[in-house]
Write an enzyme that holds these catalytic residues in place. Structure first.
Site, mmCIF file in Angstrom:
data_model
loop_
_atom_site.group_PDB
_atom_site.id
_atom_site.type_symbol
_atom_site.label_atom_id
_atom_site.label_comp_id
_atom_site.label_asym_id
_atom_site.label_seq_id
_atom_site.Cartn_x
_atom_site.Cartn_y
_atom_site.Cartn_z
ATOM 1 N N GLU A 43 0.659 -1.208 0.265
ATOM 2 C CA GLU A 43 -0.150 0.069 0.019
ATOM 3 C C GLU A 43 0.794 1.140 -0.004
ATOM 4 O O GLU A 43 0.222 2.355 -0.476
ATOM 5 C CB GLU A 43 -0.886 -0.112 1.218
ATOM 6 C CG GLU A 43 -2.067 -0.952 0.802
ATOM 7 C CD GLU A 43 -3.074 -1.250 2.130
ATOM 8 O OE1 GLU A 43 -4.128 -1.848 2.281
ATOM 9 O OE2 GLU A 43 -2.286 -1.084 3.404
ATOM 10 N N ASP A 244 -11.372 -7.389 -2.983
ATOM 11 C CA ASP A 244 -12.191 -8.822 -2.928
ATOM 12 C C ASP A 244 -13.446 -8.296 -2.522
ATOM 13 O O ASP A 244 -13.708 -6.824 -2.241
ATOM 14 C CB ASP A 244 -11.978 -9.548 -1.801
ATOM 15 C CG ASP A 244 -11.800 -8.829 -0.490
ATOM 16 O OD1 ASP A 244 -12.610 -9.003 0.224
ATOM 17 O OD2 ASP A 244 -10.665 -8.490 -0.114
HETATM 18 N N1 ADE Z 1 -8.719 -5.748 3.198
HETATM 19 C C1 ADE Z 1 -9.152 -6.390 1.942
HETATM 20 N N2 ADE Z 1 -9.959 -6.902 2.159
HETATM 21 C C2 ADE Z 1 -10.557 -7.109 3.361
HETATM 22 C C3 ADE Z 1 -11.593 -7.757 3.688
HETATM 23 N N3 ADE Z 1 -12.475 -8.605 3.208
HETATM 24 N N4 ADE Z 1 -11.932 -7.514 5.303
HETATM 25 C C4 ADE Z 1 -11.239 -6.630 5.969
HETATM 26 N N5 ADE Z 1 -10.120 -5.850 5.506
HETATM 27 C C5 ADE Z 1 -9.792 -6.062 4.130
#
Ligand code: ADE
Length: 278
Positions: A43, A244
């Site tokens: 990041e 995601d």
């Molecule tokens: N960062 C990236 N994906 C995430 C998720 N599904 N839950 C929490 N933090 C995240």
């Protein structure tokens, strides 16, 4: 008589000095440096690469990279995962560098049904979904309290309005990398980000967060950083790119897409920075 009035003036002067000293010690005095934060190496990678002549300053074991991006002095730092790590690093950051603004960049799980990996959420507001009470199966999310003045904090931490509008302008100028060949170009929305100490890979939990908070994205640091900034009155903005959809495929998608998503978020941040500095 003359001596008494002289003494009186002297006492008033000393009193004023003490008041000035005490209030100075408590009021946050910003410097002309902007803090750019991420939780993971991926990041902050593009940000670190963008610093001209970076300097590495280690404070309590945390590496802070300082220098200029364009004309703007910046400090870039990786917090590590979760609210506690994010809070610790943000506290060190504010104490040591006194940035005038804080911008958090990173990845998140998408909760808005239209968001796909690669898309972005500019956080208009942020809330910690795991602060409050639990009775049997019901979680009641409550306001945090500011230990400095004992006042209740807002339930949602609003983004700084200037940073938010700069981000919206920057979004129009930002070209994001597609995450898969078939997908349409990534989009950027302004929305609500929820924060908790959980990686969400559950449809049920994701839907619950969406329903309870009208949440667009879930992550693990933003709300904590926003709270610390609020309590010190430092303008703050959280931006996130989706790796995601916080569902049962989340871990797999996270592994595949985190790099591109993190890069997309950092690209938008660089454009926000140039909007701020001109
Ligand atoms: N960062 C990236 N994906 C995430 C998720 N599904 N839950 C929490 N933090 C995240």
């Amino acid at each position: 008589m003359l001596f008494r009035s002289f003494l009186c003036r002297k006492l008033i002067f000393v009193f004023c000095l003490c008041v000035a000293f005490v209030s100075n010690a408590q009021v946050y005095q910003p410097k002309s440096i902007i803090a750019l934060i991420g939780a993971l190496d991926e990041e902050i990678e593009l940000l670190r690469q963008s610093i001209q002549k970076p300097q590495d300053e280690i404070i309590h074991g945390i590496h802070f990279f300082t220098g200029k991006i364009g004309k703007q002095r910046v400090v870039v730092v990786k917090t590590g995962i979760g609210k506690v790590n994010a809070s610790m690093t943000t506290a060190f950051l504010l104490q040591h560098f006194r940035p005038q603004k804080v911008i958090f960049t990173g990845i998140a799980g998408g909760l808005h049904p239209d968001l796909k990996p690669g898309d972005m959420v500019i956080g208009k507001k942020t809330i910690q979904y795991d602060f409050g009470y639990i009775n049997n199966d019901t979680t009641l999310v409550r306001n945090t309290r500011n230990p400095i003045n004992s006042q209740l904090n807002p339930l949602y931490f609003e983004a700084d309005s200037v940073l938010l509008s700069k981000a919206q302008i920057a979004a129009k100028k930002t070209v994001l990398e597609k995450i898969s060949i078939a997908a349409a170009s990534p989009s950027i929305i302004v929305g609500t980000i929820v924060t908790g100490d959980l990686f969400v890979s559950s449809e049920k939990k994701g839907q619950q967060l969406r329903l309870l908070f009208d949440a667009d994205a879930t992550e693990m640091e933003g709300g904590a950083v926003a709270q610390i900034c609020w309590q010190q009155q430092v303008p703050c903005l959280i931006i996130r790119s989706m790796s995601d959809k916080a569902n049962s495929n989340a871990q797999e998608n996270f592994a595949h897409f985190k790099k591109v998503a993190a890069h997309n978020s950092a690209s938008l941040l660089l454009n926000i920075l140039s909007e701020i500095s001109h």
